[in-house]
Design a protein around this motif. Structure first.
Motif, PDB file in Angstrom:
ATOM      1  N   SER A 425       0.804  -1.220   0.000  1.00 21.69           N
ATOM      2  CA  SER A 425       0.000   0.000   0.000  1.00 21.69           C
ATOM      3  C   SER A 425       0.834   1.266   0.000  1.00 21.69           C
ATOM      4  O   SER A 425       0.313   2.345  -0.318  1.00 21.69           O
ATOM      5  N   SER A 426       2.105   1.158   0.347  1.00 17.84           N
ATOM      6  CA  SER A 426       2.957   2.356   0.336  1.00 17.84           C
ATOM      7  C   SER A 426       3.130   2.906  -1.075  1.00 17.84           C
ATOM      8  O   SER A 426       3.554   4.056  -1.241  1.00 17.84           O
ATOM      9  N   MET A 427       2.807   2.133  -2.096  1.00 16.03           N
ATOM     10  CA  MET A 427       2.964   2.561  -3.486  1.00 16.03           C
ATOM     11  C   MET A 427       1.741   3.293  -4.031  1.00 16.03           C
ATOM     12  O   MET A 427       1.760   3.797  -5.155  1.00 16.03           O
ATOM     13  N   ILE A 428       0.677   3.383  -3.262  1.00 18.65           N
ATOM     14  CA  ILE A 428      -0.575   3.959  -3.760  1.00 18.65           C
ATOM     15  C   ILE A 428      -0.530   5.481  -3.660  1.00 18.65           C
ATOM     16  O   ILE A 428      -0.296   6.031  -2.584  1.00 18.65           O
ATOM     17  N   ASP A 429      -0.777   6.166  -4.788  1.00 17.94           N
ATOM     18  CA  ASP A 429      -0.847   7.629  -4.753  1.00 17.94           C
ATOM     19  C   ASP A 429      -2.296   8.062  -4.537  1.00 17.94           C
ATOM     20  O   ASP A 429      -3.214   7.237  -4.477  1.00 17.94           O
ATOM     21  N   ILE A 430      -2.515   9.362  -4.417  1.00 18.03           N
ATOM     22  CA  ILE A 430      -3.836   9.857  -4.027  1.00 18.03           C
ATOM     23  C   ILE A 430      -4.891   9.594  -5.105  1.00 18.03           C
ATOM     24  O   ILE A 430      -6.058   9.328  -4.795  1.00 18.03           O
ATOM     25  N   LEU A 431      -4.502   9.622  -6.380  1.00 22.87           N
ATOM     26  CA  LEU A 431      -5.475   9.392  -7.446  1.00 22.87           C
ATOM     27  C   LEU A 431      -5.920   7.933  -7.491  1.00 22.87           C
ATOM     28  O   LEU A 431      -7.103   7.633  -7.676  1.00 22.87           O
ATOM     29  N   ALA A 452       5.742   0.896   5.964  1.00 27.10           N
ATOM     30  CA  ALA A 452       5.716   2.360   5.999  1.00 27.10           C
ATOM     31  C   ALA A 452       7.083   2.976   5.757  1.00 27.10           C
ATOM     32  O   ALA A 452       7.181   4.177   5.478  1.00 27.10           O
ATOM     33  N   ASP A 453       8.146   2.178   5.858  1.00 29.72           N
ATOM     34  CA  ASP A 453       9.495   2.714   5.678  1.00 29.72           C
ATOM     35  C   ASP A 453      10.008   2.560   4.250  1.00 29.72           C
ATOM     36  O   ASP A 453      11.147   2.935   3.962  1.00 29.72           O
ATOM     37  N   GLN A 454       9.187   2.003   3.365  1.00 28.58           N
ATOM     38  CA  GLN A 454       9.575   1.917   1.957  1.00 28.58           C
ATOM     39  C   GLN A 454       9.533   3.310   1.320  1.00 28.58           C
ATOM     40  O   GLN A 454       9.003   4.263   1.903  1.00 28.58           O
ATOM     41  N   LEU A 455      10.066   3.417   0.125  1.00 31.48           N
ATOM     42  CA  LEU A 455      10.011   4.677  -0.608  1.00 31.48           C
ATOM     43  C   LEU A 455       8.561   5.078  -0.876  1.00 31.48           C
ATOM     44  O   LEU A 455       7.679   4.215  -0.988  1.00 31.48           O
ATOM     45  N   PRO A 456       8.293   6.370  -0.977  1.00 28.08           N
ATOM     46  CA  PRO A 456       6.923   6.821  -1.261  1.00 28.08           C
ATOM     47  C   PRO A 456       6.524   6.487  -2.691  1.00 28.08           C
ATOM     48  O   PRO A 456       7.361   6.119  -3.515  1.00 28.08           O
ATOM     49  N   PRO A 457       5.239   6.630  -3.023  1.00 23.89           N
ATOM     50  CA  PRO A 457       4.794   6.307  -4.385  1.00 23.89           C
ATOM     51  C   PRO A 457       5.391   7.251  -5.407  1.00 23.89           C
ATOM     52  O   PRO A 457       5.833   8.360  -5.083  1.00 23.89           O
ATOM     53  N   GLN A 665      10.126  -1.126  -6.663  1.00 29.90           N
ATOM     54  CA  GLN A 665       9.122  -1.123  -5.601  1.00 29.90           C
ATOM     55  C   GLN A 665       7.986  -2.095  -5.911  1.00 29.90           C
ATOM     56  O   GLN A 665       7.525  -2.189  -7.040  1.00 29.90           O
ATOM     57  N   GLY A 666       7.558  -2.808  -4.880  1.00 30.13           N
ATOM     58  CA  GLY A 666       6.458  -3.747  -5.042  1.00 30.13           C
ATOM     59  C   GLY A 666       6.867  -5.095  -5.588  1.00 30.13           C
ATOM     60  O   GLY A 666       6.037  -5.990  -5.712  1.00 30.13           O
ATOM     61  N   SER A 667       8.145  -5.267  -5.902  1.00 34.65           N
ATOM     62  CA  SER A 667       8.625  -6.528  -6.466  1.00 34.65           C
ATOM     63  C   SER A 667       9.507  -7.254  -5.464  1.00 34.65           C
ATOM     64  O   SER A 667      10.039  -6.661  -4.520  1.00 34.65           O
ATOM     65  N   LEU A 689      18.304   2.561   0.204  1.00 31.61           N
ATOM     66  CA  LEU A 689      19.062   1.368   0.598  1.00 31.61           C
ATOM     67  C   LEU A 689      18.146   0.320   1.222  1.00 31.61           C
ATOM     68  O   LEU A 689      18.215  -0.874   0.879  1.00 31.61           O
ATOM     69  N   TYR A 690      17.280   0.732   2.118  1.00 28.25           N
ATOM     70  CA  TYR A 690      16.357  -0.193   2.791  1.00 28.25           C
ATOM     71  C   TYR A 690      15.422  -0.856   1.777  1.00 28.25           C
ATOM     72  O   TYR A 690      15.208  -2.078   1.816  1.00 28.25           O
ATOM     73  N   THR A 691      14.884  -0.057   0.860  1.00 30.55           N
ATOM     74  CA  THR A 691      13.986  -0.621  -0.153  1.00 30.55           C
ATOM     75  C   THR A 691      14.708  -1.642  -1.014  1.00 30.55           C
ATOM     76  O   THR A 691      14.180  -2.722  -1.304  1.00 30.55           O
ATOM     77  N   ALA A 692      15.933  -1.328  -1.423  1.00 30.59           N
ATOM     78  CA  ALA A 692      16.707  -2.251  -2.261  1.00 30.59           C
ATOM     79  C   ALA A 692      16.967  -3.567  -1.534  1.00 30.59           C
ATOM     80  O   ALA A 692      16.807  -4.652  -2.106  1.00 30.59           O
ATOM     81  N   MET A 693      17.368  -3.490  -0.278  1.00 34.10           N
ATOM     82  CA  MET A 693      17.697  -4.701   0.485  1.00 34.10           C
ATOM     83  C   MET A 693      16.479  -5.597   0.671  1.00 34.10           C
ATOM     84  O   MET A 693      16.584  -6.829   0.616  1.00 34.10           O
TER      85      MET A 693
END
Length: 734
Positions: A425-431, A452-457, A665-667, A689-693
């Motif tokens: 859900s961290s990948m969902i934008d407002i639209l 919640a600590d992943q990169l934003p959408p 992201q998301g994969s 870095l966190y998202t990549a790991m």
């Protein structure tokens, strides 16, 4: 190197009326030439001057890739005949074309456009037919004049095709009235292009059209930075600097834009926010629906069904024992209209989601599973043993007749689901959030799951984080790392990084390795060797199961150059392998590629041909299976479906042997090789870095400089996004 050629169109091999892409045969002084590109509205017999670049087609040889063109006036009787005889103008065939040219000679086109009644002197042409011929010719003439006009200002030809699609014969007049119309998203001209045109046409530097367009451009441009709105305090000087206008002039334009409803200005989150209207509506809608759903309570229903007993039964059937926080999550899901579940790797999110799904099944709730990307949806399906779809596919995303995104499921036709579970859900934008909420029927439960600590959408907003920080929605944050996950170096080190602790790179792990390389050249060499030789030979991991990630596009260790090196290592060029160049990329049969934008209309078929559907989505990864030069098509195998692209659609694809962390992201991948080299400071941050790991499932190899990794660990910089969702939810919950 750009060249210019003159010639007469001898045949139109292919023409796409939507985007103007055409393949023409052109008669020149040097012989017959093939030209391709956006060349809308051109017919046999017309004389052209084309500018472009020579390319070599593997099957059809040399051809000109057109970048701009001019249509020369037809004055020669034979050229006019060929043009009219080609069928370009309805109601005129070869016989009538010959009669018209013999009667009027070089004045034939002038007569057709301006004095059509004279055509009645030709046998078989009535007054009614003559006027139909004239109307049809004027339509062609209008498009030609529009092309000529826009070409003068080096505006892409596809813009002309899009404008004409919407405004027809009135296109040129409308563009002359307001050139800034071309900057609208559906047309695609750059603000600088439209601005240069307008100023050349005599528009004043502080005219309302220019100032309003500058304000809209700044707001639209900042969507790419994730902002839902821009503070008035920042918007006024930014727009003023863009066009050299004073602040009072910008303020007047903003007032006028508010009056006509194009933008909305509202005090929110401590600032005076300026919104594009559709984003303001999306944020208001999301806040209202979430507040309404949060207010729903199913306590009596849940207690009546004996939720705790159901949870105990689920534990016995699955042979597991939920932790206290997981049990609490299941109870919240049963009793509330919407909940949030967040946590890092190894904290039991997947087990908890499976428990919620089993619980909903026991409560006789029809549950739908979805995620923002195709790969995330596939992973959710595999872990929950139930079909999952992308959010777009679940809602029935499509393009309407105007080319705008719409959904089959909305307030008037909601999903037939009693509950919806959304992963990543961290990948969902407002639209997208607005669209999802609109597709839920009254009383439908919503479970949002993510880290919640992943990169934003990529799109505007910070929906998942805003919902959590608002405190208005029941939220469970799993933090305990389960024993079976605690032995994983990937999970331990990812949590260390997330907590600002530099991992011990000398520690021995079975699933995480660090390879010290100081220069970018050595990093690239090590990545290539691991990807193509060492991991496949020593660990039995096929390159198809390995994903190379890097924070940056550029540099020797960036995705652009790494993709070339990796492709040549595992899929080298051979005399029998077909290739097709498109833009900056050369696509080869066997290449790993990624779809980079949502395409809701493209048709796919299953490998066995028994299923078919539409839609390929941003982030989907596949392998090129065939390139058909005769039909100008390329086929990609996306594991569960085969998709055929026309050559003009190849701009939707990119090589995917290596990709940026943001695009991953998301994969989740069996093995990840992470290349860390010096780069743009904004990308060398902890979140990247966190998202990549956390993309690595079984093996993570980090290659680079320890000091770069340490810098990223301690750089907690987060790009602030202007969004009002958190404030709206907090206010509604207070």
């Amino acid at each position: 190197m750009q060249v210019s050629i003159d010639g007469t169109v001898s045949s139109v091999v292919f023409a796409n009326t939507e985007n103007g892409f055409s393949i023409l045969r052109l008669e020149t002084d040097e012989g017959l030439v093939t030209v391709t590109g956006s060349i809308p509205g051109v017919s046999v017999g017309e004389r052209l001057t084309l500018r472009g670049v020579w390319t070599t087609h593997p099957k059809f040889g040399e051809q000109l890739n057109v970048e701009s063109f001019e249509i020369k006036p037809l004055s020669d009787s034979e050229d006019i005949y060929r043009y009219l005889a080609s069928g370009a103008v309805k109601h005129i065939g070869p016989s009538k074309a010959r009669d018209i040219v013999e009667k009027f000679g070089g004045d034939a086109l002038h007569i057709i456009e301006n004095e059509p009644d004279k055509l009645t002197s030709i046998r078989g042409i009535s007054v009614r037919t003559a006027r139909k011929i004239s109307d049809e010719f004027r339509r062609h003439a209008s498009l030609r004049r529009l092309i000529d006009f826009l070409t003068r200002y080096n505006i892409k030809l596809i813009v002309a095709a899009r404008i004409y699609r919407d405004f027809g014969d009135d296109s040129l007049e409308i563009v002359r009235e307001n050139p800034y119309l071309l900057t609208a998203e559906q047309y695609g001209a750059a603000f600088s292009e439209a601005d240069a045109m307008a100023l050349d046409m005599g528009f004043e530097s502080d005219c309302p059209e220019r100032v309003s367009a500058a304000c809209i451009f700044v707001l639209t441009h900042n969507l790419n930075n994730g902002h839902v709105f821009i503070s008035k305090e920042k918007l006024i000087p930014a727009a003023g600097q863009l066009i050299g206008a004073n602040h009072e002039t910008i303020k007047e334009a903003l007032f006028a834009l508010c009056e006509c409803g194009e933008i909305v200005i509202e005090a929110i989150a401590g600032v005076e926010g300026c919104y594009l209207r559709h984003l303001h509506e999306a944020e208001l809608y999301a806040a209202r629906r979430l507040s309404e759903m949060t207010a729903l309570s199913y306590v009596e229903v849940a207690d009546g069904d004996g939720i705790r007993e159901i949870i105990n039964r689920v534990e016995r059937e699955q042979g597991i024992e939920y932790a206290d926080m997981q049990k609490m999550t299941l109870e919240l899901a049963a009793k509330n209209g919407v909940i949030v579940l967040t946590g890092g790797p190894g904290t039991g999110k997947t087990t908890t989601v499976r428990g919620i799904l089993t619980l909903f099944d026991a409560m006789n709730l029809k549950t739908a599973l979805c995620a923002p990307t195709g790969r995330a949806a596939k992973r959710l399906s595999e872990t929950c043993f139930k079909d999952a779809a992308t959010i777009h596919r679940l809602l029935g995303a499509r393009l309407d007749d105007d080319g705008a995104l719409s959904f089959d499921h909305d307030e008037n036709n909601p999903l037939n689901a009693d509950a919806v579970i959304v992963d990543e859900s961290s990948m969902i934008d407002i639209l997208l959030m607005r669209a999802l909420l609109a597709g839920l029927k009254t009383g439908c439960r919503l479970v949002m799951v993510g880290d919640a600590d992943q990169l934003p959408p990529v799109g505007p907003g910070f929906v998942f984080a805003d919902i959590i920080r608002s405190g208005a929605v029941p939220t469970v944050s799993l933090s305990e790392i389960f024993r079976q996950a605690a032995d994983s170096g990937i999970i331990k080190c990812a949590h260390d990084v997330n907590n600002g602790i530099m991992p011990d790179l000398t520690a021995k792990y079975t699933d995480l390795f660090f390879m010290r390389r100081q220069s970018e050249e050595l990093i690239a060499e090590a990545v290539t060797e691991l990807f193509s030789e060492r991991l496949p030979k020593n660990m039995g991991i096929d390159p198809s199961q390995i994903q190379v990630l890097t924070p940056t596009l550029k540099s020797i260790a960036g995705t652009a150059l790494l993709n070339n090196k990796l492709r040549e290592a595992v899929n080298p060029k051979t005399p029998t392998k077909k290739e097709k160049q498109s833009g900056d990329f050369i696509f080869r049969v066997g290449d790993k590629v990624m779809q980079i934008r949502n395409n809701y209309d493209i048709v796919w078929k299953s490998d066995d041909g028994l299923r078919e559907g539409t839609g390929v989505f941003n982030g989907d990864i596949g392998v090129i299976k065939d390139i058909d030069f005769g039909n100008e098509m390329l086929t990609v195998d996306y594991e569960d479906k085969l998709v055929v692209y026309l050559f003009e659609q190849l701009l939707e694809l990119e090589p995917a042997f290596a990709m940026t962390v943001h695009k991953s992201q998301g994969s989740e991948y069996q093995a990840v090789i992470l290349a860390l080299a010096p780069g743009v400071p904004a990308l060398l941050i902890r979140g990247v870095l966190y998202t990549a790991m956390t993309r690595a499932k079984k093996l993570l190899v980090i290659i680079g400089q320890p000091e770069i990794m340490e810098r990223m660990v301690h750089n907690e910089r987060k790009h602030r996004r202007y969004s009002g969702l958190r404030a709206r939810l907090a206010e509604s919950g207070s």
